[in-house]
Design a protein around this motif. Structure first.
Motif, PDB file in Angstrom:
ATOM      1  N   PHE A  24      46.791   0.454 -31.081  1.00  0.00           N
ATOM      2  CA  PHE A  24      45.393   0.442 -31.525  1.00  0.00           C
ATOM      3  C   PHE A  24      44.755  -0.859 -31.057  1.00  0.00           C
ATOM      4  CE2 PHE A  24      47.147  -1.846 -35.231  1.00  0.00           C
ATOM      5  CZ  PHE A  24      46.152  -2.770 -35.514  1.00  0.00           C
ATOM      6  N   TYR A  25      43.473  -0.782 -30.738  1.00  0.00           N
ATOM      7  CA  TYR A  25      42.756  -1.926 -30.180  1.00  0.00           C
ATOM      8  C   TYR A  25      42.292  -2.794 -31.340  1.00  0.00           C
ATOM      9  CZ  TYR A  25      40.258  -4.222 -26.362  1.00  0.00           C
ATOM     10  OH  TYR A  25      39.842  -5.110 -25.392  1.00  0.00           O
ATOM     11  N   VAL A  26      42.938  -3.920 -31.524  1.00  0.00           N
ATOM     12  CA  VAL A  26      42.762  -4.733 -32.722  1.00  0.00           C
ATOM     13  C   VAL A  26      41.305  -5.140 -32.984  1.00  0.00           C
ATOM     14  CG1 VAL A  26      43.433  -6.870 -33.887  1.00  0.00           C
ATOM     15  CG2 VAL A  26      45.148  -5.517 -32.667  1.00  0.00           C
ATOM     16  N   PRO A  27      40.517  -5.543 -31.963  1.00  0.00           N
ATOM     17  CA  PRO A  27      39.119  -5.895 -32.259  1.00  0.00           C
ATOM     18  C   PRO A  27      38.319  -4.755 -32.879  1.00  0.00           C
ATOM     19  CG  PRO A  27      39.746  -6.702 -30.093  1.00  0.00           C
ATOM     20  CD  PRO A  27      40.859  -5.821 -30.551  1.00  0.00           C
ATOM     21  N   GLU A  28      38.711  -3.508 -32.567  1.00  0.00           N
ATOM     22  CA  GLU A  28      37.995  -2.357 -33.120  1.00  0.00           C
ATOM     23  C   GLU A  28      38.358  -2.101 -34.578  1.00  0.00           C
ATOM     24  OE1 GLU A  28      37.838  -0.172 -28.778  1.00  0.00           O
ATOM     25  OE2 GLU A  28      38.678   0.925 -30.466  1.00  0.00           O
ATOM     26  N   VAL A  29      39.292  -2.864 -35.094  1.00  0.00           N
ATOM     27  CA  VAL A  29      39.590  -2.854 -36.522  1.00  0.00           C
ATOM     28  C   VAL A  29      39.077  -4.129 -37.181  1.00  0.00           C
ATOM     29  CG1 VAL A  29      41.412  -2.783 -38.260  1.00  0.00           C
ATOM     30  CG2 VAL A  29      41.600  -1.374 -36.205  1.00  0.00           C
ATOM     31  N   ILE A  58      44.458  -7.955 -28.168  1.00  0.00           N
ATOM     32  CA  ILE A  58      44.240  -9.177 -28.936  1.00  0.00           C
ATOM     33  C   ILE A  58      43.780 -10.300 -28.009  1.00  0.00           C
ATOM     34  CG2 ILE A  58      45.312 -10.928 -30.392  1.00  0.00           C
ATOM     35  CD1 ILE A  58      47.296  -8.748 -31.309  1.00  0.00           C
ATOM     36  N   ASN A  59      42.615 -10.828 -28.308  1.00  0.00           N
ATOM     37  CA  ASN A  59      42.065 -11.959 -27.563  1.00  0.00           C
ATOM     38  C   ASN A  59      42.167 -13.197 -28.449  1.00  0.00           C
ATOM     39  OD1 ASN A  59      40.546 -13.908 -26.269  1.00  0.00           O
ATOM     40  ND2 ASN A  59      38.733 -12.619 -25.974  1.00  0.00           N
ATOM     41  N   PRO A  60      42.977 -14.175 -28.058  1.00  0.00           N
ATOM     42  CA  PRO A  60      43.165 -15.357 -28.915  1.00  0.00           C
ATOM     43  C   PRO A  60      41.885 -16.161 -29.130  1.00  0.00           C
ATOM     44  CG  PRO A  60      44.157 -15.691 -26.747  1.00  0.00           C
ATOM     45  CD  PRO A  60      43.779 -14.253 -26.817  1.00  0.00           C
ATOM     46  N   ASP A  61      40.879 -15.927 -28.303  1.00  0.00           N
ATOM     47  CA  ASP A  61      39.619 -16.654 -28.447  1.00  0.00           C
ATOM     48  C   ASP A  61      38.645 -15.961 -29.395  1.00  0.00           C
ATOM     49  OD1 ASP A  61      40.454 -18.623 -26.632  1.00  0.00           O
ATOM     50  OD2 ASP A  61      39.771 -17.428 -24.926  1.00  0.00           O
ATOM     51  N   ASP A  62      39.021 -14.788 -29.901  1.00  0.00           N
ATOM     52  CA  ASP A  62      38.172 -14.035 -30.818  1.00  0.00           C
ATOM     53  C   ASP A  62      38.491 -14.475 -32.235  1.00  0.00           C
ATOM     54  OD1 ASP A  62      37.031 -12.109 -32.533  1.00  0.00           O
ATOM     55  OD2 ASP A  62      37.167 -10.541 -31.004  1.00  0.00           O
ATOM     56  N   GLY A  63      37.598 -15.267 -32.811  1.00  0.00           N
ATOM     57  CA  GLY A  63      37.842 -15.825 -34.137  1.00  0.00           C
ATOM     58  C   GLY A  63      37.936 -14.783 -35.224  1.00  0.00           C
ATOM     59  N   ALA A  66      41.377 -13.352 -34.974  1.00  0.00           N
ATOM     60  CA  ALA A  66      42.349 -14.342 -35.427  1.00  0.00           C
ATOM     61  C   ALA A  66      42.397 -14.424 -36.947  1.00  0.00           C
ATOM     62  CB  ALA A  66      42.023 -15.703 -34.830  1.00  0.00           C
ATOM     63  N   ASP A  67      41.231 -14.457 -37.574  1.00  0.00           N
ATOM     64  CA  ASP A  67      41.174 -14.518 -39.033  1.00  0.00           C
ATOM     65  C   ASP A  67      41.760 -13.253 -39.658  1.00  0.00           C
ATOM     66  OD1 ASP A  67      39.979 -16.992 -38.846  1.00  0.00           O
ATOM     67  OD2 ASP A  67      37.948 -16.253 -39.249  1.00  0.00           O
ATOM     68  N   PHE A  68      41.452 -12.116 -39.062  1.00  0.00           N
ATOM     69  CA  PHE A  68      41.944 -10.831 -39.547  1.00  0.00           C
ATOM     70  C   PHE A  68      43.470 -10.794 -39.525  1.00  0.00           C
ATOM     71  CE2 PHE A  68      43.212  -6.426 -38.410  1.00  0.00           C
ATOM     72  CZ  PHE A  68      42.747  -5.750 -39.528  1.00  0.00           C
ATOM     73  N   LEU A  69      44.051 -11.181 -38.404  1.00  0.00           N
ATOM     74  CA  LEU A  69      45.499 -11.111 -38.246  1.00  0.00           C
ATOM     75  C   LEU A  69      46.228 -12.203 -39.021  1.00  0.00           C
ATOM     76  CD1 LEU A  69      45.815 -10.240 -34.452  1.00  0.00           C
ATOM     77  CD2 LEU A  69      46.113  -8.699 -36.407  1.00  0.00           C
ATOM     78  N   PRO A 208      34.629  -0.867 -27.229  1.00  0.00           N
ATOM     79  CA  PRO A 208      34.882  -1.975 -28.160  1.00  0.00           C
ATOM     80  C   PRO A 208      33.625  -2.735 -28.579  1.00  0.00           C
ATOM     81  CG  PRO A 208      36.568  -1.943 -26.464  1.00  0.00           C
ATOM     82  CD  PRO A 208      35.548  -0.908 -26.060  1.00  0.00           C
ATOM     83  N   ALA A 209      32.674  -2.879 -27.676  1.00  0.00           N
ATOM     84  CA  ALA A 209      31.443  -3.603 -28.006  1.00  0.00           C
ATOM     85  C   ALA A 209      30.631  -2.908 -29.089  1.00  0.00           C
ATOM     86  CB  ALA A 209      30.587  -3.770 -26.748  1.00  0.00           C
ATOM     87  N   SER A 210      30.950  -1.645 -29.357  1.00  0.00           N
ATOM     88  CA  SER A 210      30.184  -0.837 -30.312  1.00  0.00           C
ATOM     89  C   SER A 210      30.812  -0.802 -31.697  1.00  0.00           C
ATOM     90  CB  SER A 210      30.072   0.595 -29.778  1.00  0.00           C
ATOM     91  OG  SER A 210      29.671   0.616 -28.421  1.00  0.00           O
ATOM     92  N   ALA A 211      31.984  -1.403 -31.870  1.00  0.00           N
ATOM     93  CA  ALA A 211      32.745  -1.233 -33.105  1.00  0.00           C
ATOM     94  C   ALA A 211      32.017  -1.757 -34.338  1.00  0.00           C
ATOM     95  CB  ALA A 211      34.107  -1.896 -32.970  1.00  0.00           C
TER      96      ALA A 211
END
Length: 225
Positions: A24-29, A58-63, A66-69, A208-211
């Motif tokens: 699953f695409y983590v940013p979309e969650v 997972i993009n390590p630069d996406d805060g 990062a907070d979610f995980l 993903p940009a629409s999540a």
């Protein structure tokens, strides 16, 4: 009863015969989770096989990711997802299908998940999906035998986007085309640009940009129903 959203996640972790991993695409969650939590919703997680759901994107630069995980409760929830058979549709205001290419292999044939989705929808709940998440909708039928997506505006990862990422011949089917075959009215914009639509308690987004926008539309629907 507390306000609750159920996230549906893929259990599939291999990208066809490419040798690459997926899930699953983590940013979309993570991004929708932030929207839902801000609006006061509790979150639960279901996956096709239960247990730990494979992660991708997972993009390590996406805060936000990062907070979610980093949240211990989230870590535990993602490691111990339940199956659809263990879920009571009555507990949820909405179900949200996260994307990620893994969904293309296991969401369409997940009959228990499809039945749960129909039950949530037919009790007045909202069904949402983003990117490849609508793979979970292609075989959802309502009590009258019609497909959930039939006659409704639907946005999903497009054929053009699949070609742009070079996976047209890797995925088992083209999501946009299959949704159209089910009677969905496809709505889309340019590759990888934000686009989401709400139609009759069905909320879908293209990529993903629409999540986050999908989550916002879900909250709007649940607030005004």
């Amino acid at each position: 009863m507390p306000k609750k959203i159920l996230f549906a996640l893929t259990s599939h972790d291999s990208l066809g015969s490419t040798g690459r991993r997926t899930g699953f695409y983590v940013p979309e969650v993570a991004h929708p989770a932030a929207v839902f939590r801000k609006a006061g919703y509790a979150l639960d997680y279901v996956s096709v096989r239960g247990g730990a759901a494979p992660q991708d994107g997972i993009n390590p630069d996406d805060g936000v990711v990062a907070d979610f995980l980093a949240d211990p409760a989230t870590q535990d929830a993602l490691a111990t997802t339940v199956t659809a058979k263990e879920v009571d549709a009555e507990e949820y205001d909405a179900i949200y299908f996260a994307g990620g290419h893994g969904t293309m292999w296991d969401f369409p044939e997940a009959e228990d998940l499809a039945s749960l989705t129909a039950a949530i929808y037919e009790r007045g709940g909202t069904v949402a999906a983003v990117c490849h998440g609508p793979a979970g909708l292609v075989n959802v039928k309502l009590a009258d035998g019609s497909y959930l997506v039939e006659g409704k505006q639907v946005s999903a990862f497009t054929n053009e986007e699949e070609a742009a990422v070079g996976l047209t011949d890797v995925v088992p089917f083209l999501l946009e085309s299959t949704l159209a075959e089910r009677g969905a009215k496809i709505t889309k914009t340019g590759n990888f640009a934000e686009h989401a639509v709400a139609d009759q308690r069905l909320v879908t987004g293209q990529n993903p940009a629409s999540a986050a926008r999908v989550a916002e539309l879900v909250v709007e629907q649940l607030t005004t129903r």
